[in-house]
Design an enzyme around this catalytic site. Sequence first.
Site, PDB file in Angstrom:
ATOM      1  N   ASN A   7       0.863  -1.176   0.000  1.00  0.00           N
ATOM      2  CA  ASN A   7       0.000   0.000   0.000  1.00  0.00           C
ATOM      3  C   ASN A   7       0.901   1.228   0.000  1.00  0.00           C
ATOM      4  OD1 ASN A   7      -1.855   2.000   0.441  1.00  0.00           O
ATOM      5  ND2 ASN A   7      -2.755   1.094   2.278  1.00  0.00           N
ATOM      6  N   ARG A  88      -2.421  -2.061  -3.602  1.00  0.00           N
ATOM      7  CA  ARG A  88      -3.675  -1.364  -3.375  1.00  0.00           C
ATOM      8  C   ARG A  88      -3.701  -0.131  -4.272  1.00  0.00           C
ATOM      9  NH1 ARG A  88      -5.439   2.472   1.566  1.00  0.00           N
ATOM     10  NH2 ARG A  88      -7.608   2.661   0.950  1.00  0.00           N
ATOM     11  N   HIS A 177     -12.719   2.010   0.456  1.00  0.00           N
ATOM     12  CA  HIS A 177     -12.609   0.948   1.472  1.00  0.00           C
ATOM     13  C   HIS A 177     -13.219  -0.364   0.961  1.00  0.00           C
ATOM     14  CE1 HIS A 177     -12.871   4.335   4.688  1.00  0.00           C
ATOM     15  NE2 HIS A 177     -11.602   4.005   4.531  1.00  0.00           N
ATOM     16  N   HIS A 203     -17.505   0.508   8.352  1.00  0.00           N
ATOM     17  CA  HIS A 203     -16.042   0.573   8.426  1.00  0.00           C
ATOM     18  C   HIS A 203     -15.721   1.896   9.118  1.00  0.00           C
ATOM     19  CE1 HIS A 203     -11.833   0.093   6.785  1.00  0.00           C
ATOM     20  NE2 HIS A 203     -11.855   1.376   7.081  1.00  0.00           N
ATOM     21  N   ARG A 236     -12.426  14.521   8.591  1.00  0.00           N
ATOM     22  CA  ARG A 236     -13.266  14.901   7.437  1.00  0.00           C
ATOM     23  C   ARG A 236     -14.675  15.236   7.892  1.00  0.00           C
ATOM     24  NH1 ARG A 236     -11.373   9.836   4.602  1.00  0.00           N
ATOM     25  NH2 ARG A 236      -9.479  10.424   3.466  1.00  0.00           N
ATOM     26  N   ILE A 327     -12.099   1.867  15.008  1.00  0.00           N
ATOM     27  CA  ILE A 327     -13.155   2.193  15.973  1.00  0.00           C
ATOM     28  C   ILE A 327     -14.187   1.052  16.034  1.00  0.00           C
ATOM     29  CG2 ILE A 327     -14.988   3.840  16.525  1.00  0.00           C
ATOM     30  CD1 ILE A 327     -13.343   5.959  14.926  1.00  0.00           C
ATOM     31  N   GLU A 378      -7.395  -5.995   4.962  1.00  0.00           N
ATOM     32  CA  GLU A 378      -7.295  -5.619   3.548  1.00  0.00           C
ATOM     33  C   GLU A 378      -6.086  -6.276   2.894  1.00  0.00           C
ATOM     34  OE1 GLU A 378      -8.054  -1.711   5.319  1.00  0.00           O
ATOM     35  OE2 GLU A 378      -8.748  -1.103   3.344  1.00  0.00           O
TER      36      GLU A 378
END
Length: 390
Positions: A7, A88, A177, A203, A236, A327, A378
């Site tokens: 990644n 990725r 995601h 997610h 964000r 989380i 992932e």
Amino acid sequence: MKIIAVNAGSSSLKFQLFEMPSEEVITKGLVERIGSNKAVFTIEVDGEKVVTKTPIKDHKVAVSMLFEALSKHKIIKDLEEIKGVGHRVVQGGEKFLESTLITDEVVEEVRKLNPLAPLHNPANIIGIESFRKALPNVKQVAVFDTTFHTTMPRENFMYATPYEWYEKYGVRKYGFHGTSHQYVSERAIELLGREESKIIVLHLGNGASLSAVLNGKSIDTTMGLTPLEGIPMGTRSGNIDPAILGLVQQEENLSLTELLEVLNKKSGYLGVSGKYTDNRDIVAEMNNGCDRCKLALDIQIKRIVDYIGSYYVLMGGLDALVFTAGIGENSWEVRELICNKLEVLGVKLSEKKNKTRGLEEINCCESKVKVYAIKTDEEVMIAREVLRVK
Ligand code: AMP
């Protein structure tokens, strides 16, 4: 057979080396601050982190350091042992409906998508090029964040903006995601014991998105043309009235680029609390009486629940709610706050199971909806794709 999942960011490179198909993690690590004199190379050797601080000029140098470290620490005897590399790639647009074997043409097609993901795709390409140079005869596969969401019907991915924007510039919702949404929804399907299912994936990490997964396929997701759309996140804003930009632009004399920077990097938990981006800090400070921390979390939970209600109606019911990422996997408080608002949908969380680490099924027996906390992976998904793609 050994496969590396990669990644690459603009100044970073995360890697994980797998023995496949057993999916055993042989090693993993991270190169940070590439391009600076203060770069940091971290690799796990026998479960211990080995950290090297040294200038690293570019990704090519980072890749050679990785290979040197693999030999030096006797993780592999010979580079020939590496049979595949999975990369990725954040934006696959409408072009890449599947993970794809990388060729020169594929790199050019990914490059054409740069305007849609200017912060991510160019960095992903640098990662691809560095590994292709270092391992020219090894199979390399691009795994896209957007692929899982390419099954959305058009009324779910189109914006009600001038149609020409879609035709000319590809303005539509792509979602992100995807690898994580796919991984955990596949696991949920295994746990449910049937493909025919209505699943909502949450997610919730520093970046956060939800998806509605009907019979194993994503039919809607919260992120849009970019990861800025959807629910509020660490930094964000998620959805806002776009007219806010006009007002603040005038009042503060900011450019559009600067405003987007504020929405991406200085909003969400950080913007509302004024201080914290990390969910652990937000929860701890809320419990210490910080009202703006409580507000930051309340807004996020409210928006999450709004989407869950909308996806429930969209799918005509709900079999499972899946929490994942930093989380979602770890914060029993956030899971409880969300599920407490969903009793009307037949969701009943078990207080005890929700607080038990590592349990996947955390609902009460009488809950009409299964609630799962599933660890996302992932990297393993990328390694699986390298095996699968011919
Ligand atoms: P990610 O982007 O998936 O790495 O997730 C990052 C987020 O996960 C941050 O907001 C962290 O606060 C949160 N997180 C990570 N570990 C924990 C934990 N043990 N308890 C609560 N939140 C956590």
